[in-house]
Design a protein around this motif. Structure first.
Motif, PDB file in Angstrom:
ATOM      1  N   ASN A 359       0.817  -1.233   0.000  1.00 42.41           N
ATOM      2  CA  ASN A 359       0.000   0.000   0.000  1.00 42.41           C
ATOM      3  C   ASN A 359       0.840   1.268   0.000  1.00 42.41           C
ATOM      4  N   SER A 360       2.004   1.199   0.652  1.00 39.79           N
ATOM      5  CA  SER A 360       2.827   2.403   0.794  1.00 39.79           C
ATOM      6  C   SER A 360       3.316   2.928  -0.559  1.00 39.79           C
ATOM      7  N   PHE A 361       3.255   2.103  -1.611  1.00 39.42           N
ATOM      8  CA  PHE A 361       3.834   2.497  -2.887  1.00 39.42           C
ATOM      9  C   PHE A 361       2.777   2.924  -3.920  1.00 39.42           C
ATOM     10  N   TYR A 362       1.571   3.132  -3.421  1.00 42.03           N
ATOM     11  CA  TYR A 362       0.485   3.599  -4.292  1.00 42.03           C
ATOM     12  C   TYR A 362      -0.102   4.850  -3.669  1.00 42.03           C
ATOM     13  N   SER A 363      -0.519   5.799  -4.513  1.00 38.46           N
ATOM     14  CA  SER A 363      -1.126   6.987  -3.901  1.00 38.46           C
ATOM     15  C   SER A 363      -2.646   6.897  -3.919  1.00 38.46           C
ATOM     16  N   ASN A 364      -3.232   6.301  -4.961  1.00 36.57           N
ATOM     17  CA  ASN A 364      -4.695   6.194  -5.004  1.00 36.57           C
ATOM     18  C   ASN A 364      -5.140   4.743  -5.131  1.00 36.57           C
ATOM     19  N   LEU A 365      -4.424   3.978  -5.942  1.00 34.65           N
ATOM     20  CA  LEU A 365      -4.901   2.644  -6.279  1.00 34.65           C
ATOM     21  C   LEU A 365      -4.890   1.720  -5.074  1.00 34.65           C
ATOM     22  N   ASP A 366      -5.795   0.747  -5.105  1.00 35.14           N
ATOM     23  CA  ASP A 366      -5.930  -0.187  -3.991  1.00 35.14           C
ATOM     24  C   ASP A 366      -5.132  -1.476  -4.239  1.00 35.14           C
ATOM     25  N   GLU A 367      -4.229  -1.419  -5.219  1.00 36.38           N
ATOM     26  CA  GLU A 367      -3.471  -2.603  -5.629  1.00 36.38           C
ATOM     27  C   GLU A 367      -2.535  -3.127  -4.537  1.00 36.38           C
ATOM     28  N   GLY A 368      -2.068  -2.207  -3.681  1.00 37.66           N
ATOM     29  CA  GLY A 368      -0.964  -2.508  -2.777  1.00 37.66           C
ATOM     30  C   GLY A 368      -1.221  -3.661  -1.834  1.00 37.66           C
ATOM     31  N   LYS A 369      -2.476  -3.911  -1.532  1.00 41.13           N
ATOM     32  CA  LYS A 369      -2.749  -4.982  -0.578  1.00 41.13           C
ATOM     33  C   LYS A 369      -2.333  -6.359  -1.127  1.00 41.13           C
ATOM     34  N   LYS A 370      -2.096  -6.420  -2.441  1.00 40.26           N
ATOM     35  CA  LYS A 370      -1.703  -7.703  -3.046  1.00 40.26           C
ATOM     36  C   LYS A 370      -0.185  -7.927  -3.029  1.00 40.26           C
ATOM     37  N   TYR A 371       0.577  -6.912  -2.610  1.00 39.01           N
ATOM     38  CA  TYR A 371       2.036  -6.980  -2.763  1.00 39.01           C
ATOM     39  C   TYR A 371       2.797  -6.718  -1.463  1.00 39.01           C
ATOM     40  N   ILE A 372       4.038  -7.229  -1.421  1.00 43.52           N
ATOM     41  CA  ILE A 372       4.960  -6.827  -0.367  1.00 43.52           C
ATOM     42  C   ILE A 372       6.318  -6.488  -0.992  1.00 43.52           C
ATOM     43  N   ARG A 373       7.034  -5.543  -0.356  1.00 43.07           N
ATOM     44  CA  ARG A 373       8.401  -5.256  -0.794  1.00 43.07           C
ATOM     45  C   ARG A 373       9.376  -5.850   0.207  1.00 43.07           C
ATOM     46  N   LEU A 374      10.307  -6.636  -0.325  1.00 45.25           N
ATOM     47  CA  LEU A 374      11.340  -7.259   0.513  1.00 45.25           C
ATOM     48  C   LEU A 374      12.691  -6.678   0.115  1.00 45.25           C
ATOM     49  N   SER A 375      13.368  -6.071   1.069  1.00 44.41           N
ATOM     50  CA  SER A 375      14.691  -5.535   0.787  1.00 44.41           C
ATOM     51  C   SER A 375      15.753  -6.505   1.324  1.00 44.41           C
ATOM     52  N   PHE A 376      16.731  -6.834   0.476  1.00 43.66           N
ATOM     53  CA  PHE A 376      17.763  -7.786   0.916  1.00 43.66           C
ATOM     54  C   PHE A 376      19.050  -7.084   1.346  1.00 43.66           C
ATOM     55  N   SER A 377      19.088  -5.740   1.210  1.00 43.53           N
ATOM     56  CA  SER A 377      20.359  -5.028   1.372  1.00 43.53           C
ATOM     57  C   SER A 377      20.926  -5.083   2.785  1.00 43.53           C
ATOM     58  N   ASP A 378      20.055  -5.041   3.786  1.00 44.19           N
ATOM     59  CA  ASP A 378      20.552  -4.853   5.152  1.00 44.19           C
ATOM     60  C   ASP A 378      20.361  -6.100   6.019  1.00 44.19           C
ATOM     61  N   SER A 379      20.272  -7.279   5.399  1.00 46.74           N
ATOM     62  CA  SER A 379      20.146  -8.512   6.193  1.00 46.74           C
ATOM     63  C   SER A 379      21.266  -9.469   5.818  1.00 46.74           C
ATOM     64  N   LYS A 380      21.812 -10.102   6.825  1.00 47.09           N
ATOM     65  CA  LYS A 380      22.897 -11.073   6.583  1.00 47.09           C
ATOM     66  C   LYS A 380      22.303 -12.301   5.902  1.00 47.09           C
ATOM     67  N   PRO A 381      23.111 -13.010   5.059  1.00 44.67           N
ATOM     68  CA  PRO A 381      22.578 -14.160   4.332  1.00 44.67           C
ATOM     69  C   PRO A 381      21.817 -15.147   5.219  1.00 44.67           C
ATOM     70  N   GLU A 382      22.343 -15.434   6.430  1.00 48.19           N
ATOM     71  CA  GLU A 382      21.640 -16.418   7.283  1.00 48.19           C
ATOM     72  C   GLU A 382      20.277 -15.884   7.732  1.00 48.19           C
ATOM     73  N   ASP A 383      20.190 -14.553   7.940  1.00 47.39           N
ATOM     74  CA  ASP A 383      18.901 -13.972   8.328  1.00 47.39           C
ATOM     75  C   ASP A 383      17.921 -13.955   7.156  1.00 47.39           C
ATOM     76  N   ILE A 384      18.467 -13.774   5.965  1.00 47.71           N
ATOM     77  CA  ILE A 384      17.591 -13.782   4.783  1.00 47.71           C
ATOM     78  C   ILE A 384      16.911 -15.146   4.693  1.00 47.71           C
TER      79      ILE A 384
END
Ligand SMILES: Cc1ncc(COP(=O)(O)O)c(C=O)c1O
Length: 405
Positions: A359-384
């Motif tokens: 939801n955070s990546f849409y300003s009007n559309l209701d699409e966001g509830k179908k998606y998640i963003r996963l960032s891999f930059s700040d997690s160690k491989p074992e935590d990923i």
């Protein structure tokens, strides 16, 4: 909260989930794929220590004096040479140093937007850009992305509609390289076509580019700014992801007449950027430390990307869908039918894993509830591996519950 007699535009400043999410990033017991932040463990601390002490000796007190609004010439000269190596040519008059690209987004919005003006954004889009543009009371029109970025047929239809109404888009916002959150890349042909459309329909393109140097499989595509014959592209770059974010040093490249106006807006807001940070990056750049750091970051983040790719493949239900990015920080995952990302978020946090709900990546559309963003930059491989395994189970359980209803 007490009722204050604020300006109308304050209503646009929603205290979105980002602040809550950023609080989670600091909690040690949570595996967080939420913040799209660099890994502090790979900051060039030893190099910085040496560079800072050399700078203090060589430059002295003027490191802490006010600087010019446009920014340090030493830093501009480094940025010019950095881009020359990458075939984008600009000069000092076409550069404005900013306090993070976030300030660039704010300045551009302040200069271009009256309340009700139209802005076209790729959708989903970086939440900080949505927030900056909304704060000037613009009307955001979201154009869906494909696996290779903004859909140009939908975009052109929208531009035609505006023209018929005697209207126009003030600008079009895209992240052509490894977009946040979708991870997409805009191919060269689409970049060219987008510039042609901007010229034809008399609008501008914001090329927001924090991630192009974090290109893990080194297939390069020219910057939009470098193929822009019409001066329609306003380029935003930043040292946040390729060096360190805490100095808050970034830049805008645009035609010199635009830079003059942007500079006035910057002067009214902050007079000048941080002198020390600018000189430090200029010196680091001149001595080859920025390029050296980029070389170090590429394998570091590539391993994390591949860890997340493999963990998703292994642990996520087959009913989830995602593209595999080749750079940047993000996987953008479509959840199985009926699984709501905001509800999943609350469940995940209880199980000590975090991500950003779509939801955070849409300003009007209701699409966001179908998606998640996963960032891999700040997690160690074992935590990923561990975090994706937990999340995969939670999604499967959620899906089972839906099937039992
Ligand atoms: C697409 C995009 N634009 C801009 C920014 C802001 O960068 P900066 O740290 O330079 O303000 C980010 C940060 O995550 C981003 O992902």
């Amino acid at each position: 909260m007490k009722e204050y007699n604020f300006a109308k535009r304050v209503k646009q400043l929603d205290d979105n989930e980002i602040s809550e999410l950023l609080k989670l990033v600091g909690k040690a017991d949570i595996i967080s794929f939420a913040g799209g932040i660099p890994d502090a463990d790979i900051f060039p601390m030893k190099d910085l220590e040496i560079l800072i002490s050399e700078l203090m000796k060589n430059i002295g007190s003027s490191l802490f004096q006010y600087g010019s609004t446009e920014g340090s010439n030493n830093l501009k000269d480094f940025i010019i040479s950095f881009f020359k190596e990458r075939k984008l040519y600009c000069n000092r008059d076409e550069l404005l140093i900013t306090t993070g690209s976030q300030q660039g987004l704010d300045i551009i919005s302040k200069i271009f937007l009256n309340p009700g003006d139209r802005v076209i954004m790729e959708s989903p889009a970086y939440l900080g850009a949505i927030a900056a543009i909304k704060s000037y009371e613009a009307d955001i029109i979201e154009i869906e992305q494909d696996y290779d970025g903004i859909k140009l047929d939908l975009l052109e239809n929208q531009l035609i509609r505006f023209k018929k109404e005697g209207n126009q888009a003030k600008f079009i916002y895209v992240v052509p390289e490894f977009s946040n959150p979708s991870g997409t890349r805009l191919p060269l042909e689409k970049r060219k076509k987008l510039i042609e459309l901007a010229e034809k329909y008399d609008t501008y393109i914001i090329e927001d580019d924090p991630y192009s140097q974090l290109n893990y499989y080194s297939s390069s595509i020219p910057f939009m700014k470098s193929i822009d014959e019409y001066n329609r592209v306003i380029y935003l770059g930043t040292f946040s992801k390729i060096f360190v974010p805490g100095l808050r040093i970034a830049w805008i490249i645009a035609s010199s007449d635009l830079i003059k106006v942007f500079s006035m807006a910057k002067q009214n807001a902050i007079l000048a950027s941080n002198t020390f940070g600018q000189e430090l990056i200029a010196y680091a750049g001149k001595k080859g430390f920025v390029n050296k750091q980029i070389k170090k970051l590429i394998p570091h983040y590539q391993i994390r990307l591949e860890n997340m790719r493999d963990a998703l493949e292994k642990y996520f239900p087959k009913t989830c869908k995602w593209n595999i990015p080749t750079g940047g920080f993000f996987f953008w995952v479509k959840l199985p039918y009926g699984v709501n990302s905001r509800i999943l978020f609350d469940i995940a946090v209880k199980n000590k894993v975090a991500f950003v709900p779509g939801n955070s990546f849409y300003s009007n559309l209701d699409e966001g509830k179908k998606y998640i963003r996963l960032s891999f930059s700040d997690s160690k491989p074992e935590d990923i591996k561990k975090g994706i395994e937990i999340l995969g189970k939670l999604i499967s359980n959620y899906q089972k519950e839906l099937n039992n209803l």
